[in-house]
Motif scaffolding. Structure first.
Motif, mmCIF file in Angstrom:
data_model
loop_
_atom_site.group_PDB
_atom_site.id
_atom_site.type_symbol
_atom_site.label_atom_id
_atom_site.label_comp_id
_atom_site.label_asym_id
_atom_site.label_seq_id
_atom_site.Cartn_x
_atom_site.Cartn_y
_atom_site.Cartn_z
ATOM 1 N N GLU A 25 0.843 -1.216 0.000
ATOM 2 C CA GLU A 25 0.000 0.000 0.000
ATOM 3 C C GLU A 25 0.870 1.255 0.000
ATOM 4 N N GLU A 26 1.934 1.221 0.812
ATOM 5 C CA GLU A 26 2.836 2.373 0.888
ATOM 6 C C GLU A 26 3.551 2.586 -0.453
ATOM 7 N N ARG A 27 3.930 1.489 -1.094
ATOM 8 C CA ARG A 27 4.597 1.578 -2.406
ATOM 9 C C ARG A 27 3.674 2.192 -3.446
ATOM 10 N N LEU A 28 2.406 1.724 -3.489
ATOM 11 C CA LEU A 28 1.448 2.243 -4.468
ATOM 12 C C LEU A 28 1.128 3.713 -4.206
ATOM 13 N N GLU A 29 1.059 4.068 -2.922
ATOM 14 C CA GLU A 29 0.778 5.466 -2.570
ATOM 15 C C GLU A 29 1.920 6.373 -3.036
ATOM 16 N N ALA A 30 3.152 5.909 -2.856
ATOM 17 C CA ALA A 30 4.314 6.698 -3.293
ATOM 18 C C ALA A 30 4.316 6.852 -4.812
ATOM 19 N N MET A 31 3.956 5.784 -5.524
ATOM 20 C CA MET A 31 3.896 5.852 -6.985
ATOM 21 C C MET A 31 2.803 6.820 -7.430
ATOM 22 N N ASN A 32 1.649 6.740 -6.768
ATOM 23 C CA ASN A 32 0.546 7.652 -7.096
ATOM 24 C C ASN A 32 0.969 9.099 -6.903
ATOM 25 N N ASP A 33 1.634 9.361 -5.781
ATOM 26 C CA ASP A 33 2.084 10.733 -5.487
ATOM 27 C C ASP A 33 3.038 11.226 -6.576
ATOM 28 N N ALA A 34 3.942 10.327 -7.009
ATOM 29 C CA ALA A 34 4.918 10.709 -8.040
ATOM 30 C C ALA A 34 4.217 11.008 -9.363
ATOM 31 N N PHE A 35 3.257 10.176 -9.742
ATOM 32 C CA PHE A 35 2.530 10.401 -11.000
ATOM 33 C C PHE A 35 1.715 11.696 -10.932
ATOM 34 N N THR A 41 2.674 19.355 -12.367
ATOM 35 C CA THR A 41 3.760 20.215 -12.861
ATOM 36 C C THR A 41 3.462 20.743 -14.260
ATOM 37 N N ASP A 42 3.006 19.855 -15.145
ATOM 38 C CA ASP A 42 2.661 20.280 -16.511
ATOM 39 C C ASP A 42 1.679 19.264 -17.099
ATOM 40 N N SER A 45 1.967 17.998 -20.806
ATOM 41 C CA SER A 45 3.198 17.391 -21.318
ATOM 42 C C SER A 45 3.015 15.910 -21.642
ATOM 43 N N GLY A 46 3.958 15.405 -22.426
ATOM 44 C CA GLY A 46 3.945 13.977 -22.733
ATOM 45 C C GLY A 46 4.137 13.144 -21.480
ATOM 46 N N ALA A 47 4.982 13.649 -20.558
ATOM 47 C CA ALA A 47 5.224 12.927 -19.305
ATOM 48 C C ALA A 47 3.929 12.802 -18.502
ATOM 49 N N ALA A 48 3.133 13.870 -18.495
ATOM 50 C CA ALA A 48 1.862 13.843 -17.764
ATOM 51 C C ALA A 48 0.893 12.856 -18.399
#
Length: 201
Positions: A25-35, A41-42, A45-48
């Protein structure tokens, strides 16, 4: 103990060391936050755009089909060309349907995608026979493995949705088709038929 603590400290200082998480759960939450940070941020953008696909993947891993479906719809509304990313998103839509309790609909979607690859296999097989080349052989092998993999995935989803006959039909297609049965993935169809109490061909 002190040596172990020192190792952990050096790991924390190492930028190449992947982060450690206490739970999935902590791993998925960190990934969600990063995405989400990429999107904030933008958003144009293609990254978004690809972060949206990432959010769909983490939602699926969490079993949240509704949220996954929403992110996939957004991604597909932009990814209109037939790319590997669009194809992957369409497959993920099938899994989102299953997570929403619509497994049979999800299986039917996977079956439709598998059939598209199967048609590609047939076209490539004819071309490879008329004009043999290593490039065509590679493309044929890839399409064959993709088609078989998706038929097997669809069969498994039908089986989970209490549709064993629909599952068996797809697996029997794989083991009976002259092209598909040459796939390295074919053994999984044999295993699936055994699970269903059917004799593999």
């Amino acid at each position: 103990d002190s040596a172990s603590a020192t190792d952990q400290e050096s790991d924390a200082d190492n930028p190449l060391q992947p982060p450690r998480f206490e739970s999935e759960e902590e791993r998925l939450e960190a990934m969600n936050d990063a995405f989400n940070k990429v999107i904030e941020t933008d958003g144009a953008s293609g990254a978004a755009h690809f972060a949206t696909l990432g959010l769909a993947a983490t939602a699926l891993q969490s079993g949240d089909g509704d949220t996954a479906a929403k992110h996939l719809d957004r991604f597909l509304s932009v990814e209109k060309k037939d790319t590997v990313f669009r194809r992957r998103a369409l497959e993920m839509q099938a899994h989102a349907l299953e997570a929403q309790g619509k497994g049979v609909d999800g299986a039917a979607k996977l079956e439709a995608i598998a059939n598209e690859y199967h048609e590609e296999v047939k076209r490539l097989a004819v071309s490879a026979e008329l004009k043999p080349s290593s490039e065509l052989d590679s493309r044929l092998k890839l399409a064959r493995d993709q088609s078989v993999g998706l038929f097997i995935e669809a069969a498994a989803m039908y089986r989970r949705g209490s549709k064993p006959d629909a599952a068996a039909k797809l697996l029997e297609l794989v083991v009976g088709d002259e092209q598909l049965k040459q796939s390295n993935e074919r053994f999984r169809a044999d295993e699936g038929l055994n699970l269903l109490g059917k004799k593999a061909g």
